[in-house]
Design a protein around this motif. Structure first.
Motif, mmCIF file in Angstrom:
data_model
loop_
_atom_site.group_PDB
_atom_site.id
_atom_site.type_symbol
_atom_site.label_atom_id
_atom_site.label_comp_id
_atom_site.label_asym_id
_atom_site.label_seq_id
_atom_site.Cartn_x
_atom_site.Cartn_y
_atom_site.Cartn_z
ATOM 1 N N SER A 39 0.816 -1.218 0.000
ATOM 2 C CA SER A 39 0.000 0.000 0.000
ATOM 3 C C SER A 39 0.846 1.263 0.000
ATOM 4 C CB SER A 39 -0.963 -0.005 1.193
ATOM 5 O OG SER A 39 -0.290 -0.306 2.399
ATOM 6 N N PHE A 53 -4.776 1.527 7.812
ATOM 7 C CA PHE A 53 -3.941 1.673 6.621
ATOM 8 C C PHE A 53 -3.628 3.109 6.201
ATOM 9 C CE2 PHE A 53 -5.492 -2.593 6.427
ATOM 10 C CZ PHE A 53 -4.515 -3.316 5.750
ATOM 11 N N ALA A 70 -2.458 -5.393 1.582
ATOM 12 C CA ALA A 70 -3.614 -4.511 1.428
ATOM 13 C C ALA A 70 -4.765 -5.139 0.654
ATOM 14 C CB ALA A 70 -3.182 -3.213 0.737
#
Length: 357
Positions: free
Chosen positions: A101, A308, A131
């Motif tokens: 990511s 994230f 991810a």
């Protein structure tokens, strides 16, 4: 450095109402409201009243037939194009090692400048790192605000909460950013390729040593299998936390004496971790920028677990550090504001000082 906000349009306020299933496009995208507000039940059931328009394919499915082709043509097309990519990127502007990511976010941000030539080296056949899923193999991806601004730019829908947003499946983020990124002409992804070593000249990282990932994993089972190289003005190491191919960039810097230690990441603390990852994303030695979870390995900052946002913003920051190193307009010194690349403005940036080595 003061926080910078993305410009061009203003974010929708919480009081603004969105029409059900609104698909209109905007710079910031269209966040998903809570399902109870967006679903319009029919009189006969509680299912959403969705109108779907279907059209027939532009060919006859009952009598479909492909045009003929020679097998050698397929071989030549694949080989010629890949070899040309290797020739093109043997000497490139930026090599990004790792397509998780953070690496994908970095490449996406960098590729907005069409004059920057970018090669992404990813050891796995399938880029995306961790991810594709959230935590513990669950589907949803949690992103803490204000990193959702990056999702708005990508046009990814989400369920908006007070301090965070939730994408219904992490694969929506990864597939969307890859599809946008890989369509750009200045980017090449070399997946199933491992970075085995660094090129270092006169104290500066100047590229990477590459090999097929399967070869790298079998050096002990075969005779000598020499590598290839990619020279680059800037290397961005996005190899993630410790693992089979994890944190390989900073580990190699330590083994050749360019940095003193790689203490490894500390125990989980989401609030401390994400801020630290973005803040400490930097050029650790001349020519090499570290981003994503590899930052935690070199600095001993906490792990963040299944959230994230820091990966995305750390990747963005790494892109602007690379642009700065290349002497190009970037968000860290504000040189592009009002110029030719307004979309390069970051959701947030922190200090970009080079670490002492």
């Amino acid at each position: 450095m003061a926080t910078m906000a993305t410009t061009l349009t203003s974010l929708p306020t919480k009081s603004q109402k969105l029409s059900p299933f609104d698909t209109s496009s905007s710079f910031h995208g269209t966040p998903i409201s809570k399902p109870t507000l967006r679903m319009q039940p029919t009189k006969s059931s509680s299912s959403p009243n969705v109108s779907i328009s279907m059209s027939s394919p532009a060919y006859d499915l009952n009598a479909f037939k492909f045009e003929p082709i020679k097998e050698s043509i397929v071989s030549r097309e694949m080989t010629r194009r890949y070899m040309m990519d290797m020739i093109t990127h043997a000497d490139t502007d930026v090599v990004i090692v790792g397509a998780g990511s953070a690496g994908l976010s970095c490449a996406y941000e960098l590729s907005k400048n069409p004059s920057v030539k970018i090669a992404i080296v990813e050891q796995s056949v399938s880029p995306g790192g961790g991810a594709w899923l959230g935590g513990q193999l669950f589907s949803a991806m949690v992103v803490r605000k204000p990193a959702h601004i990056f999702l708005d730019e990508l046009g990814i829908e989400y369920d908006e909460q007070e301090d965070y947003v939730v994408i219904k499946h992490a694969a929506l983020f990864t597939s969307t950013i890859m599809s946008k990124l890989l369509a750009r002409p200045n980017v090449k992804l070399f997946n199933a390729v491992a970075a085995e070593d660094l090129i270092v000249k006169e104290g500066r990282v100047g590229g990477v040593v590459t090999n097929w990932a399967l070869v790298s994993m079998n050096h002990d089972t075969q005779s000598c299998m020499d590598p290839n190289v990619m020279e680059a003005k800037v290397v961005v190491s996005s190899c993630g936390h410790d693992g089979p191919f994890g944190a390989t960039g900073v580990k190699r810097l330590k083994s050749i004496g360019m940095i003193d230690s790689v203490p490894g990441m500390k125990a989980l603390d989401m609030n401390a971790a994400e801020d630290a990852i973005v803040k400490l994303t930097r050029e650790v030695v001349p020519g090499m920028i570290v981003t994503g979870m590899e930052v935690a390995e070199i600095d001993g900052s906490p792990r963040m677990g299944p959230t994230f946002g820091a990966m995305m913003i750390s990747g963005q920051k790494a892109a602007h550090l690379a642009l700065k190193s290349l002497g190009m307009p970037n968000a860290l010194d504000g040189t592009f504001v009002g110029g030719i690349h307004p979309e390069l403005i970051l959701a947030a940036v922190e200090s970009a000082d080079i670490a002492e080595t």
